[in-house]
Scaffold this motif. Structure first.
Motif, PDB file in Angstrom:
ATOM      1  N   THR A  90     123.821 -43.452  65.439  1.00 42.91           N
ATOM      2  CA  THR A  90     125.358 -43.131  65.547  1.00 42.91           C
ATOM      3  C   THR A  90     125.993 -43.147  66.876  1.00 42.91           C
ATOM      4  N   HIS A  91     125.285 -43.618  67.966  1.00 46.63           N
ATOM      5  CA  HIS A  91     125.757 -43.496  69.136  1.00 46.63           C
ATOM      6  C   HIS A  91     125.111 -44.477  70.149  1.00 46.63           C
ATOM      7  N   HIS A  92     125.823 -45.606  70.314  1.00 51.93           N
ATOM      8  CA  HIS A  92     125.377 -46.574  71.307  1.00 51.93           C
ATOM      9  C   HIS A  92     126.322 -47.414  72.219  1.00 51.93           C
ATOM     10  N   HIS A  93     126.078 -47.747  73.350  1.00 54.33           N
ATOM     11  CA  HIS A  93     127.004 -48.426  73.829  1.00 54.33           C
ATOM     12  C   HIS A  93     126.348 -49.851  74.302  1.00 54.33           C
ATOM     13  N   LEU A  94     126.791 -50.836  73.198  1.00 54.74           N
ATOM     14  CA  LEU A  94     125.989 -51.973  73.390  1.00 54.74           C
ATOM     15  C   LEU A  94     126.223 -52.833  74.612  1.00 54.74           C
ATOM     16  N   CYS A 144     116.865 -50.701  62.681  1.00 53.04           N
ATOM     17  CA  CYS A 144     118.254 -50.390  62.719  1.00 53.04           C
ATOM     18  C   CYS A 144     119.151 -51.113  61.995  1.00 53.04           C
ATOM     19  N   THR A 145     119.849 -51.029  61.186  1.00 49.92           N
ATOM     20  CA  THR A 145     120.833 -51.897  60.434  1.00 49.92           C
ATOM     21  C   THR A 145     122.356 -51.408  60.339  1.00 49.92           C
ATOM     22  N   THR A 146     122.415 -50.249  60.970  1.00 47.97           N
ATOM     23  CA  THR A 146     123.803 -49.846  61.209  1.00 47.97           C
ATOM     24  C   THR A 146     123.851 -49.169  62.234  1.00 47.97           C
ATOM     25  N   CYS A 147     124.886 -49.531  63.222  1.00 51.90           N
ATOM     26  CA  CYS A 147     125.203 -49.057  64.606  1.00 51.90           C
ATOM     27  C   CYS A 147     126.775 -48.624  64.764  1.00 51.90           C
ATOM     28  N   LEU A 148     126.932 -47.446  65.440  1.00 56.08           N
ATOM     29  CA  LEU A 148     128.283 -46.962  65.765  1.00 56.08           C
ATOM     30  C   LEU A 148     128.487 -47.281  67.131  1.00 56.08           C
ATOM     31  N   ASP A 149     129.340 -48.098  67.508  1.00 61.47           N
ATOM     32  CA  ASP A 149     129.131 -48.452  69.111  1.00 61.47           C
ATOM     33  C   ASP A 149     130.423 -47.587  69.894  1.00 61.47           C
TER      34      ASP A 149
END
Length: 130
Positions: free
Chosen positions: A64-68, A119-124
């Protein structure tokens, strides 16, 4: 939420203790909870129906929290072992020059790493726009 019927799933990866891969099954979910996995039965219906023929269904983790876009700068020697604010001020000088190509390839790399680890879902949270 209602019911979701995913039918004709070519392969369903269970990630159970036996690492079973089920073939040609359906999945019925009620209010976001899996209620049934198995062969389609007569009269089975859902509020929403997805035909998953020729598709693989795989359970995944959610980030739920990433900075790709930061993938490209994570191993820079000059920021290793820094406290948070010096780390941020050093990297903001680099990130302010991020262009579309860097964001694109960093994001692809980051998403590949996430998928590799389930991980198959990511909120960037991309917030740096030069």
């Amino acid at each position: 939420m209602g019911t979701l019927l995913v039918k004709n799933i070519s392969r369903l990866v269970t990630c159970d203790d036996g690492d079973q891969v089920l073939e040609n099954v359906c999945l019925l979910a009620r209010d976001g909870v899996i209620a049934y996995i198995g062969p389609e039965t007569e009269g089975m219906a859902g509020d929403e129906v997805i035909d998953a023929a020729h598709m693989v269904m795989y359970p995944g983790l959610i980030n739920t929290h990433h900075h790709l876009y930061q993938t490209f700068s994570r191993n820079l020697p000059q920021v290793q072992n820094m406290e948070l604010f010096p780390w941020l001020t050093t990297l903001y000088e680099i990130w302010k020059n991020v262009d579309g190509e860097t964001a694109y390839y960093s994001s692809l790399t980051g998403m590949g790493e996430l998928l590799k680890n389930g991980c198959t879902t990511c909120l960037d949270h991309h917030y740096v726009f030069p």
